[in-house]
Design an enzyme around this catalytic site. Sequence first.
Site, short mmCIF file in Angstrom:
data_model
loop_
_atom_site.label_atom_id
_atom_site.label_comp_id
_atom_site.label_asym_id
_atom_site.label_seq_id
_atom_site.Cartn_x
_atom_site.Cartn_y
_atom_site.Cartn_z
N PRO A 156 0.87 -1.23 -0.01
CA PRO A 156 0.07 0.11 -0.06
C PRO A 156 0.96 1.32 0.03
O PRO A 156 0.94 1.89 1.09
CB PRO A 156 -0.86 -0.16 1.36
CG PRO A 156 0.16 -0.75 2.22
CD PRO A 156 0.74 -1.80 1.34
N CYS A 157 1.54 1.47 -1.07
CA CYS A 157 2.44 2.79 -1.21
C CYS A 157 1.56 4.10 -1.13
O CYS A 157 2.14 5.19 -0.72
CB CYS A 157 3.20 2.63 -2.49
SG CYS A 157 2.27 2.73 -3.92
N HIS A 158 0.20 4.15 -1.18
CA HIS A 158 -0.75 5.17 -1.02
C HIS A 158 -0.54 5.46 0.30
O HIS A 158 -1.02 6.95 0.70
CB HIS A 158 -1.96 4.92 -1.59
CG HIS A 158 -2.64 3.71 -0.89
ND1 HIS A 158 -2.43 2.43 -1.24
CD2 HIS A 158 -3.50 3.63 0.09
CE1 HIS A 158 -3.07 1.74 -0.42
NE2 HIS A 158 -3.86 2.44 0.31
#
Length: 192
Positions: free
Chosen positions: A138-140
């Site tokens: 989940p780079c967001h």
Amino acid sequence: MAGRGYTIFDTAVGRCGIAWGEIGVVGVQLPEAREIETRKRLFQLYPDAREMRPPDEIEVAIEGIAGILRGGHRDLSGVMLDMTGIPAFNQRVYQFARTIPRGETRIYDEVASALRASGSAWPVARAISRNPFMIIVPCHRVLEAGHYADPISPHGGSISKRRLLSIEGAQTTTSKTLFDVLLSVAPPRPHP
């Protein structure tokens, strides 16, 4: 799993793509403006992959991604990733990002400190911007200090970090700058 494959699947935000190999997921592509563009991006990134029915372990990943994009709580920690060819530092960043709880965020400096790589905010940002495992990694949830508009990744399609965080129910308040803090504590100036 034999060879590389990919498939396109429906989610609440549009048609996504996933590519896999013998070790696990090699990439997830969030929707572009049109499905043909999503397919084109997958072909550019994984030209040796062929469209096929996903094996059971990839179906589990697809169901988890679709659930998260509907706003659900899904655990993707068991999804195997094929990190062949990904630099060791980026792998560490992705492993750390997978531990950030849903609805929470970290800034690049915090990730660098957690990895005992203080002063490495730029390499963290670069790793995040190259994340091929959207939603599974989940780079967001990793942001530039005070900003939600930073680029998500070439795999992010037309979806923004702000939208993904909103789906997860994260608070998208921006950090106060030093100027904002000084303004809030400065005594009011009398008007002449």
